[in-house]
Design a protein around this motif. Sequence first.
Motif, PDB file in Angstrom:
ATOM      1  N   TRP A   1       0.828  -1.209   0.000  1.00  0.00           N
ATOM      2  CA  TRP A   1       0.000   0.000   0.000  1.00  0.00           C
ATOM      3  C   TRP A   1       0.868   1.266   0.000  1.00  0.00           C
ATOM      4  O   TRP A   1       0.644   2.187  -0.780  1.00  0.00           O
ATOM      5  N   TRP A   2       1.890   1.288   0.853  1.00  0.00           N
ATOM      6  CA  TRP A   2       2.772   2.460   0.885  1.00  0.00           C
ATOM      7  C   TRP A   2       3.555   2.577  -0.425  1.00  0.00           C
ATOM      8  O   TRP A   2       3.786   3.681  -0.927  1.00  0.00           O
TER       9      TRP A   2
ATOM     10  N   GLY B   1      19.341  17.713   7.889  1.00  0.00           N
ATOM     11  CA  GLY B   1      18.468  18.713   7.303  1.00  0.00           C
ATOM     12  C   GLY B   1      17.779  18.316   6.029  1.00  0.00           C
ATOM     13  O   GLY B   1      17.094  19.132   5.416  1.00  0.00           O
ATOM     14  N   GLU B   2      17.947  17.076   5.590  1.00  0.00           N
ATOM     15  CA  GLU B   2      17.280  16.639   4.371  1.00  0.00           C
ATOM     16  C   GLU B   2      15.802  16.371   4.655  1.00  0.00           C
ATOM     17  O   GLU B   2      15.453  15.789   5.674  1.00  0.00           O
ATOM     18  N   VAL B   3      14.954  16.810   3.746  1.00  0.00           N
ATOM     19  CA  VAL B   3      13.526  16.624   3.909  1.00  0.00           C
ATOM     20  C   VAL B   3      13.167  15.150   3.708  1.00  0.00           C
ATOM     21  O   VAL B   3      13.656  14.506   2.777  1.00  0.00           O
ATOM     22  N   THR B   4      12.348  14.622   4.585  1.00  0.00           N
ATOM     23  CA  THR B   4      11.869  13.240   4.455  1.00  0.00           C
ATOM     24  C   THR B   4      10.347  13.247   4.363  1.00  0.00           C
ATOM     25  O   THR B   4       9.682  14.158   4.845  1.00  0.00           O
ATOM     26  N   TYR B   5       9.817  12.221   3.752  1.00  0.00           N
ATOM     27  CA  TYR B   5       8.371  12.059   3.635  1.00  0.00           C
ATOM     28  C   TYR B   5       8.077  10.604   3.934  1.00  0.00           C
ATOM     29  O   TYR B   5       8.326   9.719   3.113  1.00  0.00           O
ATOM     30  N   THR B   6       7.587  10.337   5.122  1.00  0.00           N
ATOM     31  CA  THR B   6       7.437   8.963   5.598  1.00  0.00           C
ATOM     32  C   THR B   6       6.003   8.689   6.026  1.00  0.00           C
ATOM     33  O   THR B   6       5.277   9.614   6.417  1.00  0.00           O
ATOM     34  N   PRO B   7       5.565   7.438   5.986  1.00  0.00           N
ATOM     35  CA  PRO B   7       4.213   7.109   6.436  1.00  0.00           C
ATOM     36  C   PRO B   7       4.024   7.435   7.913  1.00  0.00           C
ATOM     37  O   PRO B   7       4.930   7.259   8.725  1.00  0.00           O
TER      38      PRO B   7
ATOM     39  N   LEU C   1      11.012   4.377   6.503  1.00  0.00           N
ATOM     40  CA  LEU C   1      10.164   4.438   7.685  1.00  0.00           C
ATOM     41  C   LEU C   1      10.831   5.295   8.743  1.00  0.00           C
ATOM     42  O   LEU C   1      12.050   5.307   8.881  1.00  0.00           O
ATOM     43  N   HIS C   2      10.009   5.992   9.504  1.00  0.00           N
ATOM     44  CA  HIS C   2      10.516   6.788  10.620  1.00  0.00           C
ATOM     45  C   HIS C   2      11.012   5.838  11.713  1.00  0.00           C
ATOM     46  O   HIS C   2      10.473   4.729  11.869  1.00  0.00           O
ATOM     47  N   PRO C   3      12.037   6.234  12.499  1.00  0.00           N
ATOM     48  CA  PRO C   3      12.531   5.361  13.575  1.00  0.00           C
ATOM     49  C   PRO C   3      11.451   4.965  14.582  1.00  0.00           C
ATOM     50  O   PRO C   3      11.573   3.929  15.241  1.00  0.00           O
ATOM     51  N   LYS C   4      10.394   5.774  14.695  1.00  0.00           N
ATOM     52  CA  LYS C   4       9.307   5.443  15.622  1.00  0.00           C
ATOM     53  C   LYS C   4       8.277   4.489  15.006  1.00  0.00           C
ATOM     54  O   LYS C   4       7.305   4.124  15.654  1.00  0.00           O
ATOM     55  N   SER C   5       8.489   4.087  13.751  1.00  0.00           N
ATOM     56  CA  SER C   5       7.466   3.307  13.051  1.00  0.00           C
ATOM     57  C   SER C   5       7.519   1.814  13.343  1.00  0.00           C
ATOM     58  O   SER C   5       6.507   1.132  13.217  1.00  0.00           O
ATOM     59  N   LEU C   6       8.678   1.287  13.705  1.00  0.00           N
ATOM     60  CA  LEU C   6       8.787  -0.157  13.910  1.00  0.00           C
ATOM     61  C   LEU C   6       8.654  -0.516  15.386  1.00  0.00           C
ATOM     62  O   LEU C   6       9.297   0.088  16.244  1.00  0.00           O
ATOM     63  N   HIS C   7       7.820  -1.499  15.646  1.00  0.00           N
ATOM     64  CA  HIS C   7       7.625  -1.989  17.014  1.00  0.00           C
ATOM     65  C   HIS C   7       7.720  -3.514  16.981  1.00  0.00           C
ATOM     66  O   HIS C   7       6.863  -4.187  16.401  1.00  0.00           O
TER      67      HIS C   7
END
Length: 572
Positions: free
Chosen positions: A22-23, A57-63, A175-181
Motif C-alpha cells: 500500500w505504501w 536537514g534533508e527533507v523526508t516524507y514517511t508514512p 520508515l521513521h525510527p518510531k514506526s517499527l515496534h
Amino acid sequence: MSTREIVTLQIGHYANFVGTHWWNIQESSFVYTPQALTGPKEINHDVLFREGQTLHGEVTYTPRLIAVDLKGSLKALRREGTLYEAGQEEDVKWESDVTLHESSPVEKNEFLEDLDRVEAEQMSDVPRNLEDKLEDPDKKPKLEKPETEDAVFGRKLYDLDDTVSVWSDFLRVHLHPKSLHIVDDFIHKNEEQPFDMFQLGAGVLKNVDAMDAMEDQIRFFVEECDHLQGFHLLMDWCDGFGGYGAGLLQYLEDEFTNKARMTCAVSPAIMPDSTVRQRANRIINSAFCLDKGGNLSSLFIPMSLTDSLWRKMGPPRDLPHLSYKGQLDYHTSGILAACLDTLSLPYRQDGYSTTLADITGSFNNLGRKVSAVYSSLPFPLTPQGTFVESLMSHKDQAPWYSLTPHVGTCPHPYMQSCVVRGVPAHRITRSEPTPNIPGILTGCSSLSEILHLYLSETYPRTLNAGCTMRDACKVVSPFPHVFSSKVSNNGYICDTDRPSYQGVESVPVMTSLQSNDSVYNLTSSLLSEAARFNIRKHHHYLEAGLEEDEYQETLDNVSSLGQCYQTDTSAT
C-alpha cells in the motif's frame, strides 16, 4: 484547509505485507514537479504521510505508521531505520578482554540492491553540512525524486517471487525510527513457541513496559497532527495478533474516543492447515477477533483472497484477468493493497469532501459494524471499449468480486461506497447512440454522473455513495506480476499477449465497500464452527488465561452480531 491526518497501525506479518504494498503504491503515485501533473491534484498524501527532516536537514516524507511484528521478521531492515542514523554503534571502551562476534550481513535481493545503489547516488549529490544549508537559502532542502529512481523502478521488471520471504524484502519507502515496534517475547515462525492464540497477543500488552513503549509511539505521531481524523488498523486476525490488535483498539477507544477506527482484518489466501490445532486456532481466534475487534472498531472489514477460512481453507479465489500465486503472500497482499488504496480514496481526496468518520459512521448503523469489500482489478476496459459498455456487459451480475471470505455479492446492500479510478475521459461513453446501451447513459457528460446514475438504477434500495478519480492505480515495481498476459501495460484487456519484456504499470480499478445481509453468512458460519469446540479440551487456551465463560460470551456476541444482518433474504 488544514490536513486531516490519519495514523496507521499494521499489526502482524501479513498485515505488514499488505501495508508495504500500500505504501509502495502511494509512493509511486507522488508527483514531484508541475510538469508531471496530468490534471488538477486529486489526492492529499499528507493525510497518511508526514514530512520531517533528518539530522542533516534533508527533507523526508514517511508514512504516519506503526508496524508491529515479531522478533526475526525484519531481515535486512533495521529497527530504527536508516534516515536518522539512530542506533549507530559507538566505540566501546572495556578494560577486560572482549570477544567480538560478527554476524554475516543479510543477503539482499536485486530490488533492494538497486534501491541502495540509487539512494547512494542521491546522497552523493546532497550537501552534508546542515549549517551551510541554513545559511544559504538557495540550498534549502526540497522534496524531489531524481530521474534515476523513476528509470529504475518505473520500468525495470523484477522477479521477486523466490526472494521475498518477509515484507521488508520489497519495502520501497523509508520508515521513521518510531514506526517499527518489535515484540521480542516471540520469534517469527518459531514452531516451539508459536504466536498462534488470541490470548497470547492480548497478554503481551498487559506488560506495563510493552504498553508504555507502544503508547509512546502512538502519541508521537498523534501529537504532531493538527486535525486527527482517526486510525487505520491493518490486522492479522487468525493468530495472536488478533489479541494484540484488540488490546490496541481498547487503548484507542479509551484515549481517543471521538476518533474513527477502521480495521481491515486480513488473512493470507493459504495458511497452515495440516493439524487439528492449526484449524482450531484459526476458528477460535477469528471468533474472538470478530467479537472484540468488531466491537472496538468503528468499522471492521475482513479481507482475504480465500473463499473459506474455517474448518477447511477454501482455494484462492479465481479472479478474472489475474494470474497470481495463492501460496505467495507477496502476491495476494498486493491485490488486497491495490483494493485498499482505491476504497480509501474518498477520504484522502484533496479538498476533503468526505472524512473517515463519514464512512465509518454511515456503515455501522444498527449495530452492523462489519462490512464487506468488493473489487474489480483491473476494471475490464478494452482499447476500443468504454466504461459504460463494460458495465452493461455484466448484465444482471455485479461488476466486482468479493474479497471478504464467506461473503458473496448482494443485490440489495444497505449501504455502499463505490470508487472508480483510471478511466480516461475518451473511454467513458460514446456520444452516438449505441445498441444495448440505455440512451440515458450515453447522454451523461462525466464519469461521476454515469457512476451515480448506474448505482441509483441498479441499487435503488441502497444508500449509495460514489467517488471517481482520474488517475489509475500505479502497480510499478516492486508490485508483483499478478496480471494475466492479456492485460496491457496501461491496464487494458487486449486480445493479444503483452510483450514479455513489458510489465503492467497502471490499472483502472473499481471497488465497493458494502454493508449487506451477506455478512450474515460470515458470522453464522463462524459461529457454527466455533460452537463445535469444547474449550476445556483445548488446554493451551486455558493455560494462556482463557476462561470457559469468556468463550461462551464470545459466541453469544458473535450470534448477536449476526442477527443485525439477518433478514428474509439472508443466506443460511
